[in-house]
Each structure stands twice: as structure tokens, then as C-alpha cells.
Motif scaffolding. Sequence first.
Motif, PDB file in Angstrom:
ATOM      1  N   PRO A 225       2.006   2.462 -16.555  1.00 51.38           N
ATOM      2  CA  PRO A 225       2.251   3.042 -15.231  1.00 51.38           C
ATOM      3  C   PRO A 225       3.101   4.303 -15.321  1.00 51.38           C
ATOM      4  CG  PRO A 225       3.362   0.918 -15.493  1.00 51.38           C
ATOM      5  CD  PRO A 225       2.521   1.105 -16.702  1.00 51.38           C
ATOM      6  N   GLY A 240       5.814  -1.068 -14.321  1.00 52.31           N
ATOM      7  CA  GLY A 240       5.288  -0.770 -12.986  1.00 52.31           C
ATOM      8  C   GLY A 240       6.387  -0.897 -11.942  1.00 52.31           C
ATOM      9  N   VAL A 260       0.192   2.239 -10.435  1.00 55.89           N
ATOM     10  CA  VAL A 260       1.634   2.273 -10.733  1.00 55.89           C
ATOM     11  C   VAL A 260       2.344   0.999 -10.280  1.00 55.89           C
ATOM     12  CG1 VAL A 260       2.468   3.336  -8.577  1.00 55.89           C
ATOM     13  CG2 VAL A 260       3.614   3.863 -10.741  1.00 55.89           C
ATOM     14  N   ARG A 273      -1.014  -5.821 -12.284  1.00 56.22           N
ATOM     15  CA  ARG A 273      -1.071  -4.367 -12.115  1.00 56.22           C
ATOM     16  C   ARG A 273      -2.489  -3.980 -11.776  1.00 56.22           C
ATOM     17  NH1 ARG A 273       1.666  -2.345 -16.948  1.00 56.22           N
ATOM     18  NH2 ARG A 273      -0.185  -1.112 -17.334  1.00 56.22           N
TER      19      ARG A 273
END
Length: 388
Positions: A225, A240, A260, A273
Motif C-alpha cells: 500500500p 495499509g 491502500v 486489503r
Amino acid sequence: MERVVVVGAGLAGLQAVTALRAQGYAGELVLLGAERYPPYDRPPLTKGFLLNDLDDSTLPFDPQELKVDVHYGVRATGLRPGLVETDGKDQAYDGLIIATGAEPLRLPGTGGHYLRTRDDAHTVRAALRPGARVLVVGAGWIGAEVATAAARRGCRVTVVEQAATPAPHVLPPEVGRHLAPWYARAGVELRTGQRVAEVRPDGVELADGELLRADVVIVGVGVRPATGWLEGSPLEVDAGVLVGPDLRASWPGVVAVGDVAARWSPRYERRIRGEHWDDALRAPAAAVATLLGRPTSYDPVPYVWSEQFGRMVQFAGVPMPDARLVWRGDPTRDPTWAVFWVTADHRIAAALTVDRPRDLTQARRLAERDARVDLDLLADPLVSVKQS
Ligand code: FAD
């Protein structure tokens, strides 16, 4: 709320500004993007773009109509309460949407191309000349798609993968091994179980010291991220931007979406994620609702597709380690097949389908509803995937 800043002008950033206006936000709206371009779609970059079938994947967006103050080529460099610091003009906010996506993981060494942006895709496309020796590092979704395009462009392609089977980031070896023959059939050499120690301008050096020479090296070994600009801010970041199921971050007035964000999923009792197009498309509407004071729970069954070696590969869900595999069709024989990860109480945790898009849609719907399935019917490719 009077001034919302969206950082990151990719798909998630664009969906965020669109959702803000669609949900009635009438205040000031600023969109910051580090790239020089208006928002564009990334999936075509390893598909039609590399094949010269497509030149532009710019997404439809009219900043004037949506009254968005856009700043392309401007990078956020830091975050303080109420202020986004940038390499241009700093931006005050009372609502902040973080959508800075992800960036490729890099291997040691100075050579190699990494394919994330439109500029990267231009560079790689120019390098895929017929007869060129192309070495792709990583047999994940991106590596397989680049290998597909390079082979079609007449390059001599080798893929080096550190794991024993392709797509090891999602598929266990007993499933991933069925993807391996696709490489050879497309004229691509797949070398598994080989770790690249260094990427060089003239090829790669393997961990055992062997040098594999190539004219072009393209590395696709995953992403991380894009949170570097948040270092030093009190926002909670751990692989993240940490957000809850409502996509709210650890500060008031801040949400995060797309690649992200590391979202807590009550469905899977773990952090997830995005890393896929579908998430960047859908999460922003929920994040905007939260920001505007109408908290929504966003906890979908994750979905990704990959077009490789002439096949449409689709994957939905999270393959739980204790789930059993149910095969639908025989991957060693049938041109289309699917495999499902099924829990002890007969619910679909995940599904992989090869050229069976309808199966995927139905399996994903059942997984979303947490519905039970009949295992015999699930295994029968002639019967539609349905609730028991
Ligand atoms: P991004 O698209 O990464 O956009 C984030 C934007 O923020 C970028 O433009 C970046 O420059 C900008 N930014 C970063 N840091 C800053 C900063 N500090 N300040 C300002 N701006 C910043 N998914 C699928 O499901 N199927 C596919 O077939 C598929 N193919 C893909 C092929 C390629 C080549 C790539 C790269 C990705 C692919 N994906 C695919 C994944 C999908 O494209 C991503 O999940 C999606 O783009 C994520 O959107 P995003 O807006 O969160 O992040």
C-alpha cells in the motif's frame, strides 16, 4: 462538512468524488493525484494495452460538472490533523478520503521494469519487440498477463517463480499446479521453485548464482500500500491504512478506500486489503456515506479476475485453510472448470473459475448470502451453482 480532500486520483479516488456529489455533498471538493493524468483504468495495462489493441484507458470524468478542484502531478507528502501537506500547495480539509492505492514491491538490483502506471505500460510495450528475450519475475496474476501479451507479441518468454506453482499468493499448490500447463502451451517457459536474488540490466541472478540473461526483465511480485506519505502522522497504518467495516480510519473525518486500505472484515474475521478493481469501484460509496454521517457496513466477498493465456480466470472469496476443495470439472481434461473452497457446514468460502463466469457470479452470490450448498450438485458442471 465544508471541504473534502481526496488524495489519490485512481479508480477509488474518482469513485469517491463521484459518490460525494451523488450523495448530496455540496461543499468544496479537491482531488490530488501524483500522476500527470486524469484517472484511468489499470487492468487494461497488462491486457489490450500491451497487445497494442488499446492506447488510452482514461475513465469518464468531468471535473467541471462535478465541481471538483483537480490537481494532477501533485503528491501528498504528509498529514497533520486538518491539513494534507503536498509537494505543491498544502490542502486544508475537514473530510479526508485516502485513496493512494499501492506500489509494486521491488527486488534488489537496478534493472527491470515494474508495471503499475500508464507510463510503465508504455515503456514495457515498447520493449516487447518480436524475438526479444523477455524474462518475467513472478507467476501471479500480473506476471501471467504480461507473459501472455509478450508471447503473443512474438517474444521468447521465460517466467521465473519462487514458489512451486503459479499464483501462490492465492492458490494452494493442488490448485495452482493446474495453471502451469497453460504456460507451456502458449510457448512460455515456466521455471518454478527459483528465487531471483538480483535484477540486473542484462537479466536476473538466481539465489543459487545462476544468471538468466534477457533483453527485457519485467517484475510482478506483488504490491504494497502507498502509505509512505503517512509516515510520522498519528494515523494508524500497518500494511495499509487501518479502517473498520465502515471504512473509517483512526482519526475523525478520515476514511480510506481501495488498494491502500486494510479493512477489518467481520465476515472473515481478519483484515483484508482491496488490491482489486472491484473493491476500488465499490468501497468509495460506502466510505462517503460514513464520512457524511450515514455509517454503512462494507464487507463484500472479494473478487478479482485475470485474463491469461486466452482464459478468463476469476476468483472470489477467501480460501479458508480448513475448507475442503470441491472440483467442478476436471482441470487436466476439461477446457473449463472450477474449484470451490467449502466449509465444514457446506458454505462457499471461495471459488476459482476458468472460463465459467456464470459459476463465479452464482458462487459469489451464495458466499455473500452465506448460503449452504449441496456438494454433489456443486461438483456437477451441468447443474447451475445454487443453494441446497
Ligand atoms: P490506484 O489505481 O493505484 O490509484 C492510486 C492513485 O494514487 C495513483 O494514481 C497514484 O499515483 C496516486 N498516489 C499515490 N500516492 C500518492 C500521493 N502521496 N499523493 C497523491 N497521489 C498519490 N484488478 C482486477 O481485479 N483485475 C485485473 O485484471 C487487474 N489488472 C491489473 C493490471 C495492472 C497492470 C495493475 C497495476 C492492476 C490491476 N488490477 C486488477 C488491480 C486494480 O487495478 C487496482 O486494484 C485498482 O487500480 C486500485 O485502485 P486504487 O484507486 O485504490 O489505486
